[in-house]
Design a protein around this motif. Structure first.
Motif, PDB file in Angstrom:
ATOM      1  N   ILE A   1      37.759  43.737  37.974  1.00 53.95           N
ATOM      2  CA  ILE A   1      38.426  45.037  37.893  1.00 53.95           C
ATOM      3  C   ILE A   1      37.513  46.044  37.208  1.00 53.95           C
ATOM      4  O   ILE A   1      37.284  47.137  37.723  1.00 53.95           O
ATOM      5  N   GLY A   2      37.004  45.654  36.047  1.00 57.40           N
ATOM      6  CA  GLY A   2      36.158  46.572  35.293  1.00 57.40           C
ATOM      7  C   GLY A   2      34.853  46.898  35.994  1.00 57.40           C
ATOM      8  O   GLY A   2      34.398  48.045  35.979  1.00 57.40           O
ATOM      9  N   THR A   3      34.252  45.905  36.608  1.00 58.69           N
ATOM     10  CA  THR A   3      32.974  46.127  37.291  1.00 58.69           C
ATOM     11  C   THR A   3      33.136  47.080  38.466  1.00 58.69           C
ATOM     12  O   THR A   3      32.361  48.025  38.624  1.00 58.69           O
ATOM     13  N   VAL A   4      34.144  46.844  39.276  1.00 61.21           N
ATOM     14  CA  VAL A   4      34.381  47.727  40.421  1.00 61.21           C
ATOM     15  C   VAL A   4      34.715  49.134  39.942  1.00 61.21           C
ATOM     16  O   VAL A   4      34.167  50.120  40.435  1.00 61.21           O
ATOM     17  N   ALA A   5      35.605  49.229  38.960  1.00 63.50           N
ATOM     18  CA  ALA A   5      36.104  50.542  38.536  1.00 63.50           C
ATOM     19  C   ALA A   5      35.105  51.337  37.708  1.00 63.50           C
ATOM     20  O   ALA A   5      34.985  52.551  37.894  1.00 63.50           O
ATOM     21  N   LEU A   6      34.400  50.686  36.800  1.00 65.86           N
ATOM     22  CA  LEU A   6      33.531  51.435  35.890  1.00 65.86           C
ATOM     23  C   LEU A   6      32.064  51.429  36.283  1.00 65.86           C
ATOM     24  O   LEU A   6      31.274  52.182  35.707  1.00 65.86           O
ATOM     25  N   LEU A   7      31.705  50.595  37.247  1.00 69.77           N
ATOM     26  CA  LEU A   7      30.318  50.601  37.709  1.00 69.77           C
ATOM     27  C   LEU A   7      30.215  51.018  39.172  1.00 69.77           C
ATOM     28  O   LEU A   7      29.530  51.985  39.494  1.00 69.77           O
ATOM     29  N   SER A   8      30.895  50.317  40.062  1.00 64.60           N
ATOM     30  CA  SER A   8      30.753  50.603  41.495  1.00 64.60           C
ATOM     31  C   SER A   8      31.227  52.001  41.872  1.00 64.60           C
ATOM     32  O   SER A   8      30.491  52.762  42.520  1.00 64.60           O
ATOM     33  N   ILE A   9      32.439  52.353  41.490  1.00 65.00           N
ATOM     34  CA  ILE A   9      32.999  53.648  41.892  1.00 65.00           C
ATOM     35  C   ILE A   9      32.188  54.822  41.343  1.00 65.00           C
ATOM     36  O   ILE A   9      31.784  55.696  42.110  1.00 65.00           O
ATOM     37  N   ASN A  43      37.660  49.710  47.552  1.00 62.54           N
ATOM     38  CA  ASN A  43      37.339  49.184  46.220  1.00 62.54           C
ATOM     39  C   ASN A  43      38.441  48.269  45.689  1.00 62.54           C
ATOM     40  O   ASN A  43      38.151  47.301  44.984  1.00 62.54           O
ATOM     41  N   TYR A  44      39.683  48.543  46.030  1.00 61.30           N
ATOM     42  CA  TYR A  44      40.778  47.655  45.620  1.00 61.30           C
ATOM     43  C   TYR A  44      40.585  46.272  46.243  1.00 61.30           C
ATOM     44  O   TYR A  44      40.712  45.252  45.567  1.00 61.30           O
ATOM     45  N   PHE A  45      40.265  46.237  47.533  1.00 61.27           N
ATOM     46  CA  PHE A  45      40.094  44.947  48.196  1.00 61.27           C
ATOM     47  C   PHE A  45      38.835  44.215  47.732  1.00 61.27           C
ATOM     48  O   PHE A  45      38.804  42.983  47.725  1.00 61.27           O
ATOM     49  N   ILE A  46      37.821  44.944  47.311  1.00 59.80           N
ATOM     50  CA  ILE A  46      36.646  44.302  46.715  1.00 59.80           C
ATOM     51  C   ILE A  46      37.046  43.630  45.406  1.00 59.80           C
ATOM     52  O   ILE A  46      36.683  42.477  45.146  1.00 59.80           O
ATOM     53  N   ALA A  47      37.805  44.332  44.564  1.00 59.36           N
ATOM     54  CA  ALA A  47      38.275  43.750  43.300  1.00 59.36           C
ATOM     55  C   ALA A  47      39.195  42.559  43.559  1.00 59.36           C
ATOM     56  O   ALA A  47      39.113  41.533  42.878  1.00 59.36           O
TER      57      ALA A  47
END
Length: 180
Positions: A1-9, A43-47
């Protein structure tokens, strides 16, 4: 969750802004809500895929057991992911470059990961660190997901913190998002 939200996006959004991709999208008939909805969905589906992989590894290697309600866990995951994604879009909106988005995302994520109980159990930490971690949103994600996973039920403090984070994040991101 954190990686997708705070790094990827933030990194992807800032890179798209730097490379004028967002500007080109804006010049098309596509509505901004369509772009953002698609980005959020992907991004939701990646998480979600990341979470499923972690659970499968946990079951196969560590004999992970489940004592909760699958729909409640999915709902808690969704709330947590959307709340953190809102923060990610705030970061993406405020970061002038992808490099700055990357650095700020890492500075936010890594201490949270280690202090929240996501990487190391909080039982190993001094009481002062545990009290400090109460102010970290990832701590509330960990507690919410653990309580739902083990069948304890909804941790309402975590739900309230993450709901506030989601609402404030959406408001700030919507008012500061830049296409160029």
């Amino acid at each position: 969750i954190g990686t997708v939200a705070l790094l990827s996006i933030p990194i992807a959004t800032a890179t798209n802004r730097e490379q004028k991709i967002l500007r080109r999208y804006r010049a098309t008939p596509m509505r901004p809500s369509t772009y953002l909805s698609a980005d959020i969905t992907v991004n939701y589906f990646i998480a979600l895929a990341g979470m499923i992989i972690l659970v499968v590894i946990g079951i196969l290697i560590f004999d992970l057991r489940f004592g909760g309600n699958l729909l409640a866990v999915l709902a808690g995951f969704t709330l947590s992911t959307l709340a953190f994604m809102a923060a990610g879009y705030v970061l993406a909106s405020l970061a002038p470059t992808s490099r700055i988005a990357q650095v700020v995302g890492q500075v936010l994520l890594f201490p949270m990961m280690f202090l929240s109980g996501a990487a190391l159990p909080q039982d190993l930490m001094p009481e002062s660190i545990i009290r400090l971690s109460e102010f970290l949103p990832l701590t509330h994600v960990v507690r919410l997901m653990q309580d739902l996973w083990f069948g304890v039920g909804w941790n309402w403090t975590a739900v309230i913190v993450l709901s506030i984070m989601l609402v404030l994040g959406v408001i700030v991101a919507a008012s500061t998002f830049r296409w160029e």
